[in-house]
Design an enzyme around this catalytic site. Structure first.
Site, PDB file in Angstrom:
ATOM      1  N   SER A   1      -8.525  -1.226  10.277  1.00 32.37           N
ATOM      2  CA  SER A   1      -7.769  -0.335  11.153  1.00 32.37           C
ATOM      3  C   SER A   1      -8.654   0.773  11.714  1.00 32.37           C
ATOM      4  O   SER A   1      -9.649   1.177  11.100  1.00 32.37           O
ATOM      5  CB  SER A   1      -6.614   0.304  10.381  1.00 32.37           C
ATOM      6  OG  SER A   1      -5.748  -0.684   9.897  1.00 32.37           O
TER       7      SER A   1
HETATM    8  N1  SAH Z   1      -5.653  -1.583   6.173  1.00 34.20           N
HETATM    9  C1  SAH Z   1      -6.424  -2.755   6.463  1.00 34.20           C
HETATM   10  C2  SAH Z   1      -5.761  -3.493   7.603  1.00 34.20           C
HETATM   11  C3  SAH Z   1      -6.071  -4.926   7.614  1.00 34.20           C
HETATM   12  S1  SAH Z   1      -5.253  -5.822   8.881  1.00 34.20           S
HETATM   13  C4  SAH Z   1      -7.827  -2.333   6.845  1.00 34.20           C
HETATM   14  O1  SAH Z   1      -7.979  -1.252   7.439  1.00 34.20           O
HETATM   15  O2  SAH Z   1      -8.776  -3.070   6.603  1.00 34.20           O
HETATM   16  C5  SAH Z   1      -3.789  -6.368   8.051  1.00 34.20           C
HETATM   17  C6  SAH Z   1      -3.995  -7.319   6.905  1.00 34.20           C
HETATM   18  O3  SAH Z   1      -2.684  -7.743   6.485  1.00 34.20           O
HETATM   19  C7  SAH Z   1      -4.762  -8.598   7.219  1.00 34.20           C
HETATM   20  O4  SAH Z   1      -5.861  -8.686   6.377  1.00 34.20           O
HETATM   21  C8  SAH Z   1      -3.746  -9.710   6.964  1.00 34.20           C
HETATM   22  O5  SAH Z   1      -4.318 -10.885   6.415  1.00 34.20           O
HETATM   23  C9  SAH Z   1      -2.795  -9.052   5.978  1.00 34.20           C
HETATM   24  N2  SAH Z   1      -1.461  -9.635   5.892  1.00 34.20           N
HETATM   25  C10 SAH Z   1      -0.687 -10.152   6.874  1.00 34.20           C
HETATM   26  N3  SAH Z   1       0.487 -10.579   6.394  1.00 34.20           N
HETATM   27  C11 SAH Z   1       0.475 -10.336   5.044  1.00 34.20           C
HETATM   28  C12 SAH Z   1       1.401 -10.535   3.976  1.00 34.20           C
HETATM   29  N4  SAH Z   1       2.604 -11.091   4.164  1.00 34.20           N
HETATM   30  N5  SAH Z   1       1.034 -10.156   2.737  1.00 34.20           N
HETATM   31  C13 SAH Z   1      -0.176  -9.600   2.503  1.00 34.20           C
HETATM   32  N6  SAH Z   1      -1.088  -9.381   3.465  1.00 34.20           N
HETATM   33  C14 SAH Z   1      -0.772  -9.735   4.717  1.00 34.20           C
END
Ligand code: SAH
Length: 214
Positions: free
Chosen positions: A61
């Site tokens: 993010s």
């Molecule tokens: N806060 C993180 C954001 C990552 S993007 C950062 O800054 O790195 C969002 C993430 O949510 C992705 O890695 C995706 O694989 C995950 N995601 C999507 N659906 C999900 C679910 N149902 N359960 C767990 N993770 C999920």
């Protein structure tokens, strides 16, 4: 590269200038090395005002989004937090600095493993990682004083509302697959009182109570 200097500039130019005022949030944003949560070949962009690809079609993010979400959680330090979407683990580390325990769920195993390694290397012992569908929550560790979803969702998943403490706060980017608005909701007598904040763009939350996988 002088990463410390780049972090200080990021905090002034991207966070303070946009109205982030919580000194604890600003302190940890100055402290946590965002570049270590990214591939070494992309470190040059680690303190830019951007979300950035981390592989598997997912993104780390934007620093501002991490800061505003953390500020809206209004942490005192004694909370158990549930995070859905570990991704790179960067937001996880920020939350670990400001709370008692962070329970974080990621659906893609490779990302969870990579995040876990960095979290361990940085010495956080209050982070608990799990691979699975975060829309189901983590019933064994519930209730949580705070729940944060870092992926875009059509609505707040019902199991997560159940696993939120009375008086607790849940944050979620709610909207369609391509754009959302940041929802902050507080649980009062089992019901959510809702406030909408900044527009945002997150990758989709894929799961039983989120979007269907393509
Ligand atoms: N806060 C993180 C954001 C990552 S993007 C950062 O800054 O790195 C969002 C993430 O949510 C992705 O890695 C995706 O694989 C995950 N995601 C999507 N659906 C999900 C679910 N149902 N359960 C767990 N993770 C999920």
């Amino acid at each position: 590269m002088d990463f410390e200097k780049l972090r200080d500039e990021m905090v002034e130019n991207q966070l303070v200038s946009r109205g982030i005022t919580d000194s604890r949030v600003l302190h940890v944003m100055r402290k946590v090395p965002r570049h270590l949560f990214m591939d070494e070949s992309t470190w040059y962009t680690a303190y830019d005002d951007l979300a950035f690809p981390i592989g598997e079609g997912q993104t780390i993010s934007q620093p501002y989004m991490v800061a505003i979400m953390t500020e809206l959680l209004a942490l005192k330090g004694d909370e158990a937090i549930l995070e859905i979407g570990t991704g790179s683990g960067y937001q996880t580390a920020i939350l670990a600095e400001l709370s008692k325990d962070v329970y974080t769920i990621e659906r893609i195993q490779a990302l969870s493993e990579k995040a876990g390694e960095v979290i361990k290397k940085l010495g956080y012992s209050n982070v608990h990682l799990k691979v699975g569908d975060g829309t189901l929550g983590w019933p064994e560790a519930a209730p949580f004083a705070r729940i944060v979803i870092t992926a875009g969702t059509p609505e707040t998943p019902e199991p997560l509302i159940e696993q939120l403490s009375e008086g607790g706060i849940i944050l979620a980017p709610v909207g369609d697959r391509f754009s959302q608005q940041l929802l902050k909701a507080m649980k009062r007598k089992g019901k959510l009182s809702k406030e909408y904040h900044t527009p945002c763009v997150f990758v989709p939350l894929v799961g039983k109570y989120g979007w269907k996988a393509d």
